[in-house]
Motif scaffolding. Structure first.
Motif: not given
Length: 267
Positions: A51-52, A166, A84, A162, A54-55, A158, A59
């Motif tokens: 998930q990080a 999370r 993604s 992230f 894809n965050d 980054d 960005r």
């Protein structure tokens, strides 16, 4: 690829055009392919790490672009509306470090030979290799049309930020990034008559004051320099003389301006 209209695309700069040419000419040995490797020790939540990533992908607009060619037009970089990346996992755990290292090298060779499709967004691939109960090797394969080695470290920072957000619920502490429109303006400013006038002026007058000051500061930190004599090939010398004649300057001034720009870019 779902993307916005092609009005939201930007033209390839000269470096990206060269990278695209070599990517299409040598898909199984692409010199523009970048394999970023980093290891993470300790307990890792694989789902949160995915998930990080894809965050971070959302960005950085440069990671959400792919090469698109409109009908009867030149290739350009189009921004995807949504995209993604999936994290594939492989288990390389073994008690034999030699075998593990050899398996890792074979995987890297296969990964490079697989190449990347510059028209498929995102132009990147992500692998998580389990090297031990609490040790993972990540391999992020991306193309330098979108991310250079220096920018890759920013993306990795980054991703970890992230991941922490999370896991802990604390707000992200990340600076605002320039958007695609800002980059498009810089590309347009660096092309055409304005660019030609800039380079002609630079070759004749030499580096501008900010560049000179930056070089002077670097020299003060580095201390006294040593002389290095370089033999210029005959063909290069002929081309330098022609360029100097065309711009009304000298070969030494051309070389000096080129070195100044390179050193300033690294400062």
């Amino acid at each position: 690829m779902e993307r916005k209209s092609f009005q939201d695309a930007i033209a390839l700069d000269s470096a990206q055009e060269a990278l695209l040419f070599h990517s299409l000419a040598r898909p199984q040995d692409d010199p523009g392919l970048l394999q970023v490797r980093f290891r993470v020790g300790g307990m890792v939540d694989d789902e949160v790490m995915a998930q990080a990533w894809n965050d971070a992908l959302a960005r950085h607009e440069s990671l959400m672009m792919a090469v698109q060619t409109p009908d009867a037009g030149k290739p350009g970089l189009a921004l995807a509306a949504h995209t993604s990346v999936e994290v594939s996992e492989d288990d390389l755990f073994t008690d034999d470090p030699g075998k593990q290292g050899a398996a890792l090298e074979r995987m890297l060779v296969r990964d490079r030979a697989e190449g990347l499709d510059p028209g498929k967004c995102p132009v990147m691939r992500l692998r998580c290799l389990r090297l031990g109960p609490e040790l993972r090797q990540y391999v992020w394969t991306v193309h330098q049309m979108f991310v250079d080695p220096r920018s890759a470290s920013v993306v990795l920072h980054d991703v970890l930020e992230f991941y922490s957000v999370r896991r802990t619920g604390t707000p992200a502490d990340l600076p605002e990034l320039p958007g695609l429109a800002d980059h498009a303006d810089r590309v347009r400013a660096a092309s055409g008559d304005a660019a030609q006038a800039f380079w002609r002026d630079l070759m004749i007058t030499g580096p501008r004051t900010p560049v000179t000051n930056a070089l002077r500061r670097n020299a003060e930190v580095a201390g006294p320099s040593e002389r290095c004599d370089i033999a210029v090939p005959k063909d290069l010398a002929v081309n330098l003389n022609r360029a100097a004649a065309a711009t009304g300057t000298t070969p030494r001034a051309l070389i000096g301006a080129a070195w100044a720009l390179c050193l300033a870019a690294l400062s």
